[in-house]
Design a protein around this motif. Structure first.
Motif, mmCIF file in Angstrom:
data_model
loop_
_atom_site.group_PDB
_atom_site.id
_atom_site.type_symbol
_atom_site.label_atom_id
_atom_site.label_comp_id
_atom_site.label_asym_id
_atom_site.label_seq_id
_atom_site.Cartn_x
_atom_site.Cartn_y
_atom_site.Cartn_z
ATOM 1 N N ASP A 35 5.407 8.181 0.779
ATOM 2 C CA ASP A 35 6.508 7.443 0.187
ATOM 3 C C ASP A 35 7.134 8.188 -0.975
ATOM 4 O O ASP A 35 8.288 7.967 -1.315
ATOM 5 C CB ASP A 35 5.986 6.089 -0.321
ATOM 6 N N PHE A 36 6.380 9.065 -1.539
ATOM 7 C CA PHE A 36 6.879 9.775 -2.706
ATOM 8 C C PHE A 36 7.268 11.217 -2.370
ATOM 9 O O PHE A 36 7.398 12.024 -3.264
ATOM 10 C CB PHE A 36 5.814 9.758 -3.801
ATOM 11 N N MET A 37 7.402 11.458 -1.108
ATOM 12 C CA MET A 37 7.697 12.835 -0.716
ATOM 13 C C MET A 37 9.088 12.938 -0.110
ATOM 14 O O MET A 37 9.594 11.992 0.501
ATOM 15 C CB MET A 37 6.655 13.342 0.294
ATOM 16 N N ASP A 38 9.663 14.120 -0.277
ATOM 17 C CA ASP A 38 10.969 14.383 0.324
ATOM 18 C C ASP A 38 10.787 14.862 1.751
ATOM 19 O O ASP A 38 9.679 15.170 2.191
ATOM 20 C CB ASP A 38 11.692 15.463 -0.485
ATOM 21 N N ASP A 39 11.924 14.966 2.411
ATOM 22 C CA ASP A 39 11.882 15.497 3.774
ATOM 23 C C ASP A 39 11.374 16.930 3.779
ATOM 24 O O ASP A 39 10.693 17.365 4.700
ATOM 25 C CB ASP A 39 13.282 15.455 4.386
ATOM 26 N N GLN A 95 0.859 -1.183 0.000
ATOM 27 C CA GLN A 95 0.000 0.000 0.000
ATOM 28 C C GLN A 95 0.894 1.232 0.000
ATOM 29 O O GLN A 95 1.570 1.512 0.988
ATOM 30 C CB GLN A 95 -0.894 0.000 1.242
ATOM 31 N N ALA A 96 0.918 1.900 -1.069
ATOM 32 C CA ALA A 96 1.791 3.088 -1.157
ATOM 33 C C ALA A 96 1.053 4.295 -0.612
ATOM 34 O O ALA A 96 -0.087 4.550 -0.972
ATOM 35 C CB ALA A 96 2.197 3.327 -2.608
ATOM 36 N N THR A 97 1.708 4.965 0.243
ATOM 37 C CA THR A 97 1.136 6.202 0.769
ATOM 38 C C THR A 97 1.802 7.379 0.062
ATOM 39 O O THR A 97 2.919 7.243 -0.468
ATOM 40 C CB THR A 97 1.413 6.307 2.274
#
Lengths: 871, 323
Positions: free
Chosen positions: A95-99, A90-92
């Motif tokens: 997961d695709f975000m930077d710090d 399950q991708a949230t």
């Protein structure tokens, strides 16, 4: 900005953001703008960020526009076997975000919030407001109702718990109740004003419908009650007024007042969030504030809305409900009986015992002779009631004095008064001690010694005490500058007494100076304080102390202070005495710290003695402008004690010489050296200082000397004051008389010599009786005057000038004679001197040597002076 | 009338009048040798300063520009400049060759009693009746003094400069020595208005004359008195004292018209030189030779050890007029 830059001073502190532009210079060629490919952007960690352009993704992300790190992004390995099926990933979005995206300014700032289930029902205030605003301005006014309808269902944890307990939406909270037969209903369904009857539990909302088939054994959930809004009124409208609600207005309700309490009223329904379509009544805008619309059907509508008195109650009729106190009346006892019939959550049990009512006690009865006024006794002797006294409690008088206050009674006494049984065990520390120790303690506490010995102080305190004693011993003078206990005068007095004792070298200064009437504990504390204070504020050496000034108490304004030199030249009194005794050196010398200017040092080719010092001149300190000390120094210089009053002024040199102090003052004004005539001479001589430098060997001189010797205190006094210990040691062998004689000899020798040489001249002068020309009256000339000019320009003194010229002629011829005479005399003198010199030592003979180096001379001079001293 | 010559006293005293110069500038307030003793400077009460040849006694130049009587002067080490202090409260730096005012330094609140160059003539120090000593920079164009020494509580009557020290005598009866190298101020109390101070040639002692008719020799480092010289009369006027070029004698002016010579070590009066009937106000000892200048009224006397004029390079002196 430009204006800012023009008058910008470093003193004015503007808050500036960003990096300022470099100042443009006129003759400078306009700088080329940095090409885009050289412009760099960095993130907050200082890393370069390549800019891709707004339309191609903004800044590069990750590692060189890739994901992850230098090693690259490693995909998670996908493994799925028959036994182990791969779980669904399950991708949230995270997961695709930077710090940076999670950061404060990112697209999804992460901060701690209350999660939905735990949030209270009330929507966040700004949200609510925005919604209300939207409702007001919306094209379709009732739109928000729709929004509410389709709002995502989320239930708070409280609602969850309630539902688990069997609560359903729309029901009231509480145990289920049996329906009671309706006793009474409000006879009229008319408007109710004032305090309306509350919806009692029995009056369910479904009542109207369910009344006919209400079984005996059925229980019902209590009626839901709206929470009464106790919000403060903000408007100026009266109680219960509501502005025109568009929702209501559209529905065309013409009712003057909303009825909150009748369950069917719109207001109630609104409160409860129910949406109920009004089925009756005309549509369109209607109400008191609006007239009758063109489309209005019924013309008999009361346009002007006359309020009929019939709408109001004129008689206080029976209250609905119990008829007791209105709806605020306490619930009947019938409800108490109802046991809780609802579901009970697992883990919880119904409480068995009923809640106890709080018992309210009646106020105590006042005694008959009570007076609501307290009189304080003057003196309360508490010494024998000291709290932690070592005496056994048994000795305490069983009945305390009647007038002893409540707080003056020891715990034991209080216990006795209350009739408490004495606790078993040792009643006092004394009983715990061994008998011999107790004996010793009691001996120490023997009557006679007023102050009880303190408990053996801790070693640290003991050490401090010793340090304080060492620091203060033998010190005199005013050491009371620091007052640590200024607020408590009695304490300060005790502290000062303590310091006195310390100075006297008293061993147990602290104990002796404490107040014997205090309790031991207090005394111990105070002693500790005193010792600490005395150690902390031990007197500094005077040299060091002079470098500091005490801060002024309270708020000190700089305006009240003035800068004064830190090191003042000391008083002149003892120096004068030293000068009179010719004890130059330490006593007359003062060395101060002095800071030359930087440039001055550079010009003199000298390294600055205090590199880095910003001071120029004598170091200054701030003192109160009107401090006495500022004036003291002036007084020192200007009027050192009486006779030297105006000595240092320039115009005083006509007065007797400053060193001569024993002369009566009356004589001084009449004598002016420039006007000296031979007749006056003896008088002048009388005023000569005591240094025995008499030119004329008058008899009076000796008289003067005698007089002065009478007035002068004995030598011992000066020696005791001025002579340093080393001097004393060196000269201890020599008697003071010897010294005096030696001095006199030394003085005599040249005087004889002098007399021989100058006597003819003096004699000639005397016979000539040449009055010296008086100094011309210069305009307010101060100081050692310049000698009178050769010509006297003032016509008033022309006579004197003539006389002088005449005298000069005489002088000239006499001068020749004199010259001859002096020559003869001089030769004689020389011969005599030669004879003397032959007798003198070899060393002095060397002084006649051809090439005398100055260094040798000085060396010899020092030797001579030191030998003279030794004598 | 020939007397048998006494035993030759080798440290000779300038007791023979070599020349008398009538300066014609009113009372001469101060007379000074230049740095090597070839020239004389006389400060006149008629607002002028005059430069004389020391050997011939001829007037070389007159410097006018002060507004009131000139009280003190000093020549720079390279003879290129002269500084003067005056009653008009100004200090003037003169260019010797042109006679022009190089700089006029204002700042004192009262008349300037004494001026002095430092060793390299980079600073002019001036002491004034206002109780301050001001240090003027000759190198920069700054109009303000570098530093103001206002420690004196009364008029500063005399001022001397050594390599790194300033010696001031003040009417408040104190001799102050500012040590620039050590950053210290030594104050010696003498209890009588100081009229003149000077260093000994070896720089170990200070000499100060005061209005109690006493000249005292003090040890510079400790302040102890090494010698006391009395006999002269100095009670009302600001008269000068000095040491001989070899530190053998102490000289002082006197109000009775004599110059007193004392032996430095023994403290006895060795010569009383009658100069004039009037007060001898100023004197200056030749820096190397036994030659003395005294100023009394409007005349300057040049005294020498030898009675007759020594034939020493007069031509040189004249040709060496500073340019």
């Amino acid at each position: 900005m430009a204006a800012c830059g023009e008058d910008a001073k470093p003193a004015t502190d503007f808050v500036t953001y960003g990096t300022p532009l470099e100042p443009l210079e006129e003759d400078e060629a306009p700088r080329k703008p940095l090409p885009i490919h050289e412009q760099t952007v960095r993130d907050e960690k200082g890393r370069y960020q390549r800019f891709h352009g707004a339309f191609t993704g903004g800044f590069s992300a990750g590692y060189f526009n890739t994901v992850g790190s230098k090693e690259g992004w490693t995909p998670s390995t996908f493994v799925s076997s028959r036994q182990q099926k791969a779980e669904k990933q399950q991708a949230t979005p995270q997961d695709f975000m930077d710090d940076e995206d999670m950061g404060e300014h990112g697209i999804a700032p992460s901060r701690i919030t209350t999660t939905q289930p735990f949030a209270s029902r009330a929507a966040p205030a700004p949200w609510d407001k925005a919604k209300a605003l939207g409702a007001q301005t919306a094209v379709i006014p009732g739109n928000d109702v729709l929004d509410e309808l389709i709002a995502p269902a989320g239930s708070s944890i409280g609602a969850e718990l309630l539902t688990r307990m069997g609560w359903k939406a729309g029901q009231g909270v509480g145990p289920r109740i049996k329906r009671k037969p309706r006793r009474q209903r409000a006879p009229t369904h008319g408007r109710v004003f004032g305090c309306a009857p509350p919806p009692t539990g029995s009056e369910g909302s479904e009542e109207d419908d369910d009344e006919e088939f209400a079984p005996e054994n059925a229980t019902f959930a209590p009626k839901d009650v709206a929470a009464v809004d106790f919000g403060a009124r903000t408007g100026l409208q009266g109680l219960g007024y509501r502005g025109l609600d568009p929702a209501l207005a559209l529905r065309g309700q013409s009712d003057g007042h909303p009825d909150f309490f009748s369950p069917h009223s719109d207001a109630t329904s609104k409160l409860f969030g129910e949406t109920r379509r009004a089925t009756r009544g005309p549509r369109g805008v209607a109400g008191q504030a609006f007239g009758v619309g063109a489309l209005e059907d019924d013309d008999d509508e009361d346009v002007y809305h006359r309020d009929a008195m019939s709408k109001y109650d004129t008689v206080l009729a029976d209250e609905p409900g119990d008829g007791l106190y209105g709806w605020t009346a306490p619930r009947g006892s019938s409800q108490k009986e109802a046991s809780y019939l609802g579901k009970i959550l697992e883990g919880f049990t119904l409480s068995q015992g009923s809640q106890q009512d709080k018992t309210v006690f009646p106020p105590p009865k006042l005694p008959a002779d009570f007076q609501p006024l307290h009189r304080f006794r003057r003196k309360v002797q508490v010494s024998h009631l000291s709290g932690v006294s070592g005496a056994p409690v048994v000795q305490v008088p069983p009945t305390p004095p009647e007038n002893a206050g409540r707080h003056r009674v020891v715990a034991a006494q209080r216990g006795a008064l209350l009739g408490e049984t004495v606790l078993p065990g040792p009643s006092s520390v004394m009983e715990l001690l061994r008998p011999e120790d107790r004996e010793r303690l009691m001996r120490l506490r023997a009557p006679g010694s007023v102050s009880a010995p303190p408990p053996p102080p801790s070693t640290a305190l003991r050490r401090q005490e010793e340090a304080a004693a060492a620091a203060w011993r033998g010190l005199g003078g005013d050491c009371h500058a620091f007052k640590p206990f200024q607020k408590n005068t009695a304490k300060q007095a005790r502290y000062e007494a303590y310091l006195e004792r310390l100075r006297a070298g008293d061993k147990d200064a602290a104990d002796a100076s404490l107040d014997p009437s205090m309790t031991e504990w207090e005394r111990g504390r105070e002693k500790e304080e005193f010792v600490r204070a005395s150690v902390l504020y031990r007197p500094t050496s005077s040299a060091l102390a002079s470098r500091f000034t005490r801060a002024k108490d309270g708020d000190d304004d700089d305006e009240d202070r003035v800068e004064v030199p830190r090191d003042q030249e000391g008083s002149t009194q003892d120096k004068e005495a030293a000068v009179r005794m010719k004890m130059f050196g330490q006593l007359t010398r003062e060395t101060l710290e002095w800071h030359p200017d930087k440039i001055l040092c550079r010009r003199f080719n000298v390294p600055h003695p205090y590199p880095g010092s910003a001071i120029v001149g004598l170091p200054k300190v701030k003192r109160d402008k009107f401090s006495v000390f500022n004036f003291l120094t002036v007084a020192q210089s200007d009027l050192p004690p009486p006779q030297a009053a105006k000595k240092s002024r320039w115009d005083q040199e006509a007065e007797p010489s400053p060193a001569q102090t024993s002369q009566p003052k009356e004589e001084s004004p009449c004598v002016k050296p420039p006007e000296v005539t031979p007749e006056d001479k003896p008088q002048v001589v009388k005023q000569e200082e005591e240094d025995d430098e008499e030119e004329d060997d008058d008899d009076e001189e000796e008289q003067v000397e005698d007089v002065e010797e009478e007035t002068r205190p004995p030598m011992d006094v000066f020696k005791a004051i001025f002579a340093s210990s080393s001097d004393e040691e060196s000269s201890s062998s020599s008697d003071e008389d010897d010294q005096k004689e030696a001095e006199e000899e030394g003085d005599r020798a040249p005087s004889v010599n002098l007399f021989d040489v100058s006597s003819p001249v003096v004699a000639a002068e005397r016979t000539d009786a040449v009055p010296r020309a008086p100094p011309p009256p210069e305009n307010a000339e101060f100081g050692p005057k310049l000698p009178p000019p050769w010509f006297v320009p003032v016509p008033a003194s022309s006579l004197a000038g003539e006389e002088r010229r005449r005298n000069k002629k005489q002088d000239k011829c006499k001068k020749d004679k004199k010259k001859k005479k002096t020559k003869k005399k001089k030769d004689k003198v020389r011969r005599q001197e030669d004879k003397k010199k032959k007798k003198k030592k070899k060393a002095e003979r060397q002084s006649d040597g051809e090439d005398v180096r100055p260094e040798d001379l000085i060396e010899r001079l020092k030797r001579v002076s030191s030998s003279r001293d030794a004598r | 009338m020939t007397f048998p010559l006494p035993k030759p006293q080798t440290p000779q005293l300038p007791q023979h009048l070599l020349r008398t110069i009538d300066c014609e500038q009113g009372p001469v307030r101060a007379v000074r040798f230049n740095v090597d003793g070839q020239y004389l400077l006389t400060c006149g009460a008629d607002k002028s300063l005059k430069l004389w040849s020391g050997s011939r006694g001829t007037l070389l130049k007159t410097y006018t520009g002060h507004g009131y009587e000139v009280l003190d002067a000093d020549g720079s080490f390279d003879n290129s400049n002269i500084c003067t202090g005056s009653s008009d409260k100004t200090v003037i730096l003169w260019d010797v060759a042109t006679g022009q005012v190089a700089r006029k330094l204002r700042g004192h609140a009262a008349k300037v009693n004494c001026v002095q160059f430092n060793e390299e003539a980079t600073v002019i120090l001036s002491g004034s009746l206002d109780g301050t000593v001001r240090c003027w920079d000759t190198r920069s164009r700054n109009k303000e003094p570098i530093q103001i020494l206002d420690e004196a509580r009364d008029s500063v009557s005399s001022l001397k400069v050594s390599k790194h020290e300033l010696l001031t005598g003040s009417v408040d009866g104190r001799v102050r020595r500012y040590d620039l190298r050590m950053g210290q101020l030594h104050v010696d109390f003498l209890n009588s208005p100081i009229t003149c101070v000077c260093f000994s040639q070896d720089g170990q002692c200070t000499l100060s004359s005061s209005l109690d008719s006493t000249v005292r020799l003090l040890d510079k480092s400790t302040g102890e008195m090494l010698g006391e010289y009395t006999g002269h009369k100095m009670k009302g006027y600001k008269l000068e004292c000095c040491l001989s070029s070899k530190d053998t004698h102490v000289l002082s002016c006197s109000e009775d018209g004599n110059v007193y010579f004392w032996d430095l070590v023994e403290g006895c009066l060795s010569l009383k030189l009658p100069v004039s009937k009037a007060v001898v106000q100023s004197l200056s000892f030749h820096p190397t030779q036994t030659r003395l200048l005294t100023a009394s009224e409007s005349r300057v006397h040049v005294w020498s050890a030898e009675p007759e004029e020594p034939e020493q390079n007069d031509d040189d002196a004249d040709s060496a007029i500073p340019t």
